[in-house]
Motif scaffolding. Structure first.
Motif, PDB file in Angstrom:
ATOM      1  N   THR A   9     -29.567 -14.645  12.845  1.00  0.00           N
ATOM      2  CA  THR A   9     -28.931 -14.186  11.605  1.00  0.00           C
ATOM      3  C   THR A   9     -29.892 -14.262  10.418  1.00  0.00           C
ATOM      4  OG1 THR A   9     -26.806 -15.005  12.441  1.00  0.00           O
ATOM      5  CG2 THR A   9     -26.946 -14.492  10.087  1.00  0.00           C
ATOM      6  N   VAL A  10     -30.467 -15.431  10.188  1.00  0.00           N
ATOM      7  CA  VAL A  10     -31.341 -15.614   9.019  1.00  0.00           C
ATOM      8  C   VAL A  10     -32.559 -14.699   9.094  1.00  0.00           C
ATOM      9  CG1 VAL A  10     -32.852 -17.251   7.821  1.00  0.00           C
ATOM     10  CG2 VAL A  10     -30.589 -17.974   8.604  1.00  0.00           C
ATOM     11  N   GLN A  11     -33.210 -14.631  10.246  1.00  0.00           N
ATOM     12  CA  GLN A  11     -34.425 -13.835  10.359  1.00  0.00           C
ATOM     13  C   GLN A  11     -34.151 -12.345  10.192  1.00  0.00           C
ATOM     14  OE1 GLN A  11     -36.482 -16.086   9.595  1.00  0.00           O
ATOM     15  NE2 GLN A  11     -38.060 -15.540  11.114  1.00  0.00           N
ATOM     16  N   ASN A  12     -33.067 -11.859  10.751  1.00  0.00           N
ATOM     17  CA  ASN A  12     -32.755 -10.437  10.570  1.00  0.00           C
ATOM     18  C   ASN A  12     -32.384 -10.128   9.128  1.00  0.00           C
ATOM     19  OD1 ASN A  12     -32.952  -8.693  13.013  1.00  0.00           O
ATOM     20  ND2 ASN A  12     -31.758 -10.347  13.918  1.00  0.00           N
ATOM     21  N   PHE A  13     -31.730 -11.067   8.453  1.00  0.00           N
ATOM     22  CA  PHE A  13     -31.447 -10.868   7.029  1.00  0.00           C
ATOM     23  C   PHE A  13     -32.734 -10.882   6.211  1.00  0.00           C
ATOM     24  CE2 PHE A  13     -26.884 -11.697   7.654  1.00  0.00           C
ATOM     25  CZ  PHE A  13     -26.340 -10.847   6.703  1.00  0.00           C
ATOM     26  N   PRO A  40     -36.567 -11.851  15.124  1.00  0.00           N
ATOM     27  CA  PRO A  40     -36.721 -13.266  15.494  1.00  0.00           C
ATOM     28  C   PRO A  40     -37.410 -13.492  16.831  1.00  0.00           C
ATOM     29  CG  PRO A  40     -34.464 -12.554  15.825  1.00  0.00           C
ATOM     30  CD  PRO A  40     -35.157 -11.419  15.124  1.00  0.00           C
ATOM     31  N   ARG A  41     -37.432 -12.478  17.685  1.00  0.00           N
ATOM     32  CA  ARG A  41     -38.036 -12.634  19.020  1.00  0.00           C
ATOM     33  C   ARG A  41     -39.485 -12.147  19.058  1.00  0.00           C
ATOM     34  NH1 ARG A  41     -32.984 -10.809  19.613  1.00  0.00           N
ATOM     35  NH2 ARG A  41     -31.471 -12.030  20.805  1.00  0.00           N
ATOM     36  N   PHE A  42     -39.695 -10.974  18.496  1.00  0.00           N
ATOM     37  CA  PHE A  42     -41.026 -10.364  18.548  1.00  0.00           C
ATOM     38  C   PHE A  42     -41.561 -10.222  17.120  1.00  0.00           C
ATOM     39  CE2 PHE A  42     -38.401  -8.546  22.013  1.00  0.00           C
ATOM     40  CZ  PHE A  42     -39.023  -9.179  23.089  1.00  0.00           C
ATOM     41  N   VAL A  43     -42.127 -11.305  16.622  1.00  0.00           N
ATOM     42  CA  VAL A  43     -42.608 -11.346  15.238  1.00  0.00           C
ATOM     43  C   VAL A  43     -43.881 -10.531  15.094  1.00  0.00           C
ATOM     44  CG1 VAL A  43     -43.376 -12.836  13.364  1.00  0.00           C
ATOM     45  CG2 VAL A  43     -41.607 -13.639  14.947  1.00  0.00           C
ATOM     46  N   PRO A  53     -36.972  -2.368   7.828  1.00  0.00           N
ATOM     47  CA  PRO A  53     -37.357  -1.685   9.061  1.00  0.00           C
ATOM     48  C   PRO A  53     -37.735  -2.643  10.193  1.00  0.00           C
ATOM     49  CG  PRO A  53     -39.093  -1.537   7.400  1.00  0.00           C
ATOM     50  CD  PRO A  53     -37.875  -2.059   6.716  1.00  0.00           C
ATOM     51  N   ASP A  54     -38.056  -3.899   9.861  1.00  0.00           N
ATOM     52  CA  ASP A  54     -38.421  -4.870  10.893  1.00  0.00           C
ATOM     53  C   ASP A  54     -37.194  -5.640  11.389  1.00  0.00           C
ATOM     54  OD1 ASP A  54     -41.148  -4.256  10.849  1.00  0.00           O
ATOM     55  OD2 ASP A  54     -41.393  -5.442   9.027  1.00  0.00           O
ATOM     56  N   GLY A  55     -36.479  -6.259  10.462  1.00  0.00           N
ATOM     57  CA  GLY A  55     -35.258  -6.957  10.846  1.00  0.00           C
ATOM     58  C   GLY A  55     -34.116  -5.965  10.936  1.00  0.00           C
ATOM     59  N   ASN A  56     -33.075  -6.314  11.676  1.00  0.00           N
ATOM     60  CA  ASN A  56     -31.942  -5.405  11.839  1.00  0.00           C
ATOM     61  C   ASN A  56     -30.674  -6.236  11.913  1.00  0.00           C
ATOM     62  OD1 ASN A  56     -30.040  -3.505  12.583  1.00  0.00           O
ATOM     63  ND2 ASN A  56     -31.447  -2.392  13.921  1.00  0.00           N
ATOM     64  N   ILE A 109     -19.565 -11.243   9.047  1.00  0.00           N
ATOM     65  CA  ILE A 109     -20.403 -11.204   7.839  1.00  0.00           C
ATOM     66  C   ILE A 109     -21.504 -10.154   7.987  1.00  0.00           C
ATOM     67  CG2 ILE A 109     -22.067 -12.520   6.465  1.00  0.00           C
ATOM     68  CD1 ILE A 109     -20.407 -15.038   7.121  1.00  0.00           C
ATOM     69  N   CYS A 110     -22.124 -10.125   9.173  1.00  0.00           N
ATOM     70  CA  CYS A 110     -23.190  -9.143   9.424  1.00  0.00           C
ATOM     71  C   CYS A 110     -22.642  -7.713   9.373  1.00  0.00           C
ATOM     72  CB  CYS A 110     -23.834  -9.399  10.785  1.00  0.00           C
ATOM     73  SG  CYS A 110     -24.774 -10.933  10.885  1.00  0.00           S
ATOM     74  N   ALA A 111     -21.431  -7.525   9.911  1.00  0.00           N
ATOM     75  CA  ALA A 111     -20.825  -6.185   9.911  1.00  0.00           C
ATOM     76  C   ALA A 111     -20.586  -5.687   8.496  1.00  0.00           C
ATOM     77  CB  ALA A 111     -19.514  -6.216  10.693  1.00  0.00           C
ATOM     78  N   VAL A 112     -20.089  -6.565   7.635  1.00  0.00           N
ATOM     79  CA  VAL A 112     -19.851  -6.189   6.236  1.00  0.00           C
ATOM     80  C   VAL A 112     -21.173  -5.852   5.546  1.00  0.00           C
ATOM     81  CG1 VAL A 112     -19.057  -7.034   3.994  1.00  0.00           C
ATOM     82  CG2 VAL A 112     -17.734  -7.545   6.056  1.00  0.00           C
TER      83      VAL A 112
END
Length: 292
Positions: A105-109, A114-117, A51-54, A39-42
């Motif tokens: 997944t949710v945070q990058n979307f 998710p690690r370094f807020v 620019p923050d999430g990836n 899903i992420c690849a699509v």
């Protein structure tokens, strides 16, 4: 004669343990990682990201965790854990993995690391803080599993295979230490060119490489002593390669930089790879499927 017959039956029971046996739910959790990665690849192909999430990071994380869980499910039956111990490990790891999938997944979307807020909402800080504890529990639970392979009960089930798994467990611990290093360092880059993620990733891949070589060596016509030597050579050179990568990274250098350490890294992994290829060449293909 009765004693010999009983011994033969016992030996058969020990050797009848199968890969993935009893780990249906852990396998399904691993496959969920591949679904999320797809899903992420699509999404990455169709839409831009914050620019923050990836989302590409979520793709690689979900795929890597999926492979890790499937590899763990494959070798879990050969541990010395009893029914209750395996159940504790299995469901603990499933719950921890599900939260990890969610956070990554949710945070990058949402466009949040998710690690370094950085300047996130209270919800983002909460997810990140819980994620840190989840990562710690993932390590502790896996340490519990790793210890089981160093018990005699595990070794007696499949001696050659378990020796390979023992080396893989040590390599996985190196990966976990690299993960802690990334957190403490507040990122994967050390110095100018050092990248901790290389050590982190290669340590986990030992979980696929080393047990497979050990399993294949058990299918060859080599003597027991020769099989042991091949397995130990593969494991030792792999671990030495990881240690060299760790030191090169600590110095802030790329593993591709010309140095004595780079030559050592290359030599160790080439020897480990060549050993695996040699064992594969000596393995009758017909015995592979029959002895899984």
């Amino acid at each position: 004669m009765v004693i010999e017959g009983m011994k033969s039956t016992g030996e058969k029971t020990k050797s009848s343990v199968k890969f993935f046996e009893g780990e249906k739910w852990l396998v399904l959790t691993g496959l969920l990682g591949f679904l999320l990665a797809g899903i992420c690849a699509v999404w990455v192909l169709l839409y831009p990201v914050s620019p923050d999430g990836n989302v590409s990071n979520a793709f690689s994380f979900n795929a890597a965790l999926g492979i890790f869980l499937l590899s763990t499910a494959a070798i879990a039956p050969f541990s010395a854990m009893g029914v209750k111990g395996r159940a504790f490990f299995r469901w603990s790891y499933i719950l921890l993995a599900l939260y990890s999938y969610f956070a990554e997944t949710v945070q990058n979307f949402r466009g949040v690391n998710p690690r370094f807020v950085k300047s996130g909402m209270p919800f983002d800080d909460m997810v990140g803080d819980i994620f840190a504890f989840v990562a710690l529990f993932l390590i502790l639970c896996y340490l519990f599993l790793a210890i089981q392979y160093f018990r005699k009960k595990s070794y007696m089930r499949r001696p050659a295979l378990v020796v390979g798994i023992r080396y893989a467990m040590i390599a996985v611990m190196f990966s976990f230490m690299a993960g802690i290093w990334i957190s403490v360092n507040n990122g994967r880059i050390v110095g100018v060119h050092g990248n901790i993620i290389v050590l982190h990733g290669l340590g986990f891949h030992a979980l696929q490489a080393l047990p497979v070589v050990a399993w294949l060596s058990d299918r060859t016509s080599f003597t027991a002593n020769a099989r042991s030597k091949w397995t130990h050579l593969t494991g030792i050179t792999y671990l030495l390669g990881l240690i060299a990568i760790g030191w090169q990274t600590y110095l802030g250098r790329s593993i591709f930089e010309w140095s004595v350490l780079s030559l050592l890294i290359c030599s160790c992994f080439l020897i480990s790879l060549a050993t695996g290829v040699q064992v594969l060449r000596k393995t009758p293909l017909g015995t592979i499927k029959a002895n899984i």
